[in-house]
Motif scaffolding. Structure first.
Motif, PDB file in Angstrom:
ATOM      1  N   ILE A  98      -0.976   9.328   2.109  1.00  0.00           N
ATOM      2  CA  ILE A  98      -0.201   8.093   1.891  1.00  0.00           C
ATOM      3  C   ILE A  98       1.309   8.357   1.962  1.00  0.00           C
ATOM      4  CG2 ILE A  98       0.413   6.427   0.081  1.00  0.00           C
ATOM      5  CD1 ILE A  98      -2.439   6.045  -0.499  1.00  0.00           C
ATOM      6  N   VAL A 152       4.901  -3.509  -8.196  1.00  0.00           N
ATOM      7  CA  VAL A 152       4.046  -4.551  -8.781  1.00  0.00           C
ATOM      8  C   VAL A 152       3.303  -4.022 -10.012  1.00  0.00           C
ATOM      9  CG1 VAL A 152       2.180  -6.200  -8.300  1.00  0.00           C
ATOM     10  CG2 VAL A 152       3.723  -5.529  -6.465  1.00  0.00           C
ATOM     11  N   GLY A 153       3.122  -2.728 -10.069  1.00  0.00           N
ATOM     12  CA  GLY A 153       2.307  -2.099 -11.115  1.00  0.00           C
ATOM     13  C   GLY A 153       2.735  -2.506 -12.523  1.00  0.00           C
ATOM     14  N   LEU A 154       1.747  -2.710 -13.351  1.00  0.00           N
ATOM     15  CA  LEU A 154       2.003  -3.107 -14.732  1.00  0.00           C
ATOM     16  C   LEU A 154       0.839  -2.552 -15.550  1.00  0.00           C
ATOM     17  CD1 LEU A 154       4.346  -4.866 -15.773  1.00  0.00           C
ATOM     18  CD2 LEU A 154       2.855  -6.847 -15.594  1.00  0.00           C
ATOM     19  N   THR A 171       6.169 -13.629 -10.999  1.00  0.00           N
ATOM     20  CA  THR A 171       4.800 -14.139 -10.870  1.00  0.00           C
ATOM     21  C   THR A 171       4.648 -15.428 -11.680  1.00  0.00           C
ATOM     22  OG1 THR A 171       3.915 -11.934 -10.511  1.00  0.00           O
ATOM     23  CG2 THR A 171       2.371 -13.566 -11.338  1.00  0.00           C
ATOM     24  N   GLY A 217      -2.273  -0.657  -1.932  1.00  0.00           N
ATOM     25  CA  GLY A 217      -3.184  -1.483  -2.734  1.00  0.00           C
ATOM     26  C   GLY A 217      -3.610  -2.682  -1.907  1.00  0.00           C
ATOM     27  N   ARG A 218      -4.926  -2.973  -1.882  1.00  0.00           N
ATOM     28  CA  ARG A 218      -5.434  -4.058  -1.026  1.00  0.00           C
ATOM     29  C   ARG A 218      -6.231  -5.088  -1.819  1.00  0.00           C
ATOM     30  NH1 ARG A 218     -10.282  -0.753   2.113  1.00  0.00           N
ATOM     31  NH2 ARG A 218     -10.958   0.360   0.265  1.00  0.00           N
ATOM     32  N   SER A 219      -5.872  -5.281  -3.102  1.00  0.00           N
ATOM     33  CA  SER A 219      -6.634  -6.248  -3.899  1.00  0.00           C
ATOM     34  C   SER A 219      -6.482  -7.646  -3.312  1.00  0.00           C
ATOM     35  CB  SER A 219      -6.170  -6.250  -5.357  1.00  0.00           C
ATOM     36  OG  SER A 219      -4.929  -6.894  -5.454  1.00  0.00           O
ATOM     37  N   PHE A 228       2.963   6.631  -9.588  1.00  0.00           N
ATOM     38  CA  PHE A 228       2.350   7.178  -8.364  1.00  0.00           C
ATOM     39  C   PHE A 228       3.402   7.446  -7.282  1.00  0.00           C
ATOM     40  CE2 PHE A 228       0.287   6.666  -4.220  1.00  0.00           C
ATOM     41  CZ  PHE A 228      -0.872   7.416  -4.351  1.00  0.00           C
ATOM     42  N   HIS A 241      -4.830   2.083   0.920  1.00  0.00           N
ATOM     43  CA  HIS A 241      -5.774   1.935  -0.191  1.00  0.00           C
ATOM     44  C   HIS A 241      -6.266   3.307  -0.595  1.00  0.00           C
ATOM     45  CE1 HIS A 241      -8.606   2.435   3.054  1.00  0.00           C
ATOM     46  NE2 HIS A 241      -7.945   1.466   3.695  1.00  0.00           N
ATOM     47  N   SER A 242      -7.286   3.321  -1.441  1.00  0.00           N
ATOM     48  CA  SER A 242      -7.687   4.613  -2.014  1.00  0.00           C
ATOM     49  C   SER A 242      -8.323   5.559  -0.987  1.00  0.00           C
ATOM     50  CB  SER A 242      -8.647   4.389  -3.187  1.00  0.00           C
ATOM     51  OG  SER A 242      -9.872   3.874  -2.724  1.00  0.00           O
ATOM     52  N   THR A 289       1.607 -13.677  -7.457  1.00  0.00           N
ATOM     53  CA  THR A 289       2.405 -12.439  -7.386  1.00  0.00           C
ATOM     54  C   THR A 289       3.042 -12.264  -6.001  1.00  0.00           C
ATOM     55  OG1 THR A 289       1.101 -11.437  -9.132  1.00  0.00           O
ATOM     56  CG2 THR A 289       2.339  -9.934  -7.727  1.00  0.00           C
ATOM     57  N   GLY A 297       6.750  -9.151 -12.554  1.00  0.00           N
ATOM     58  CA  GLY A 297       5.974  -9.894 -13.550  1.00  0.00           C
ATOM     59  C   GLY A 297       6.579 -11.255 -13.855  1.00  0.00           C
ATOM     60  N   LEU A 304      -0.899  -0.675  -6.937  1.00  0.00           N
ATOM     61  CA  LEU A 304      -2.175   0.034  -7.078  1.00  0.00           C
ATOM     62  C   LEU A 304      -2.591   0.245  -8.531  1.00  0.00           C
ATOM     63  CD1 LEU A 304      -1.742   3.793  -6.116  1.00  0.00           C
ATOM     64  CD2 LEU A 304       0.179   2.256  -6.261  1.00  0.00           C
ATOM     65  N   GLY A 305      -1.640   0.085  -9.462  1.00  0.00           N
ATOM     66  CA  GLY A 305      -2.007   0.231 -10.868  1.00  0.00           C
ATOM     67  C   GLY A 305      -2.178   1.680 -11.296  1.00  0.00           C
ATOM     68  N   LYS A 306      -1.383   2.566 -10.668  1.00  0.00           N
ATOM     69  CA  LYS A 306      -1.378   3.987 -11.072  1.00  0.00           C
ATOM     70  C   LYS A 306       0.057   4.334 -11.486  1.00  0.00           C
ATOM     71  CE  LYS A 306      -5.602   4.965  -9.505  1.00  0.00           C
ATOM     72  NZ  LYS A 306      -6.597   4.557 -10.466  1.00  0.00           N
TER      73      LYS A 306
END
Ligand code: NAP
Length: 302
Positions: A207, A241-243, A284, A173-175, A226, A201-202, A149, A281, A221-223
């Protein structure tokens, strides 16, 4: 392609067209390999159980392999497979000289350690770029498989020739697979890169105060929804990036894919923006194919 919204114009960072251009380049490289009598690159994907979204992601990876002339093999395992059995299966693929790339689709069932499986994949076949050796090499600026990604996002910035040096990049997001490597890559001494990077991050307070300072904003972050318009600096480059699958009774599938950015309100403020779907997506998958080609060409690990 321009996206006119409410009279304002943001330029779309079109993942569909860009990914297709990359795939065309890969297909040409594969044709050349075959002309030279070499076998085509071979990607193996492992799928444990039948998680709905994972089925979709793996199917599109396998389909994309076919489009560029790669060989692909999908190995399916029942959800009750033991960790030891899965590790053994990974080891067997590691040792198969006819395979260039191996990915194990996440998530895995709770009884299987993602870390153990990730570390069992040979770094030289880890085309997802999740192995600690590849993350470490990337951080040091050594040849490495970069997580697909972030690698796809770098190429989107590059193909649109967007300036990055000296810009403030804010990553939300820090995954380990998206946000963390993205922040390292945007801060490295290279193009795209040379940004001043803020990683949120959370636990980050306020933010919006930080995202409003971003010349390049990467939301991972997947929200869904947001990032709102008031969190974006006018003229910013916005990468979504969220999906996330959200219920949508109007669709045959019963769901829609939503990004982390409220596209309709943010696009008029941004200079460039990725759509969802049709943005990150697709990039990626193109990046995963590129990593597999690099592996077959022995360009990362000689
Ligand atoms: P993840 O592992 O769940 O990580 C989410 C990150 O966001 C964590 O670092 C978390 O902070 C942070 N976060 C969560 N809520 C937050 C909040 N309210 N404010 C600030 N930060 C918050 O997710 P991921 O795997 O990176 O994926 C993120 C999104 O990208 C998902 O929607 C995923 O589906 C999507 N994705 C898309 C692609 C693609 O190809 N387009 C690829 C991978 C992922 P903490 O660390 O503090 O918990």
């Amino acid at each position: 392609m321009d996206q006119a919204i409410n009279g304002a114009t943001a330029r779309l960072l079109d993942g569909k067209t860009t990914a297709q251009a990359i795939k065309n380049d890969i297909a040409a490289a594969v044709a050349l390999m075959q002309e030279r009598g070499q076998r085509p690159p071979h990607l193996v994907a492992m799928l444990v159980g039948n998680h709905g979204a994972s089925e979709t992601y793996v199917a599109s990876k396998v389909k994309s392999c076919g489009e560029v002339g790669f060989q692909s093999t999908l190995l399916r395992y029942p959800p009750a497979i033991s960790e030891a059995e899965l590790l053994g299966a990974v080891q067997a693929v590691n040792e198969d000289p006819g395979v260039d790339g191996l990915l194990v689709q996440l998530p895995l069932p709770d009884h299987i350690s993602v870390e153990k499986v990730t570390e069992r994949i040979s770094p030289s076949k880890d085309v997802d770029g999740f192995h600690p050796v590849n993350i470490g090499r990337m951080a040091k600026g050594l040849p490495a498989f970069i997580s697909a990604t972030p690698f796809g996002i770098l190429q989107l910035l590059e193909r649109y020739q967007l300036p990055t040096a000296g810009k403030h990049c804010v990553v939300v997001g820090r995954s380990q697979i998206v946000g963390l490597p993205m922040s390292l890559l945007m801060g490295r001494n290279a193009y795209p890169g040379n940004c001043t990077v803020t990683l949120c991050h959370s636990k980050t307070p306020d933010i919006a105060e930080l995202t409003r300072q971003a010349d390049i904003l990467i939301a991972a972050l997947g929200k869904p929804g947001f990032i709102t318009a008031d969190m974006v600096k006018p003229g910013a480059v916005v990468i979504d990036v969220g999906l996330t699958r959200v219920d949508d009774a109007t669709r045959k599938s019963g769901f829609a894919l939503k990004g982390d950015v409220r596209f309709d309100e943010v696009a008029p403020r941004a200079s460039y923006i990725t759509p969802v779907p049709g943005g990150v997506g697709l990039m990626t998958i193109a990046a995963l194919l590129q990593n597999t080609l690099l592996s077959a060409q022995k360009k990362v690990y000689g």
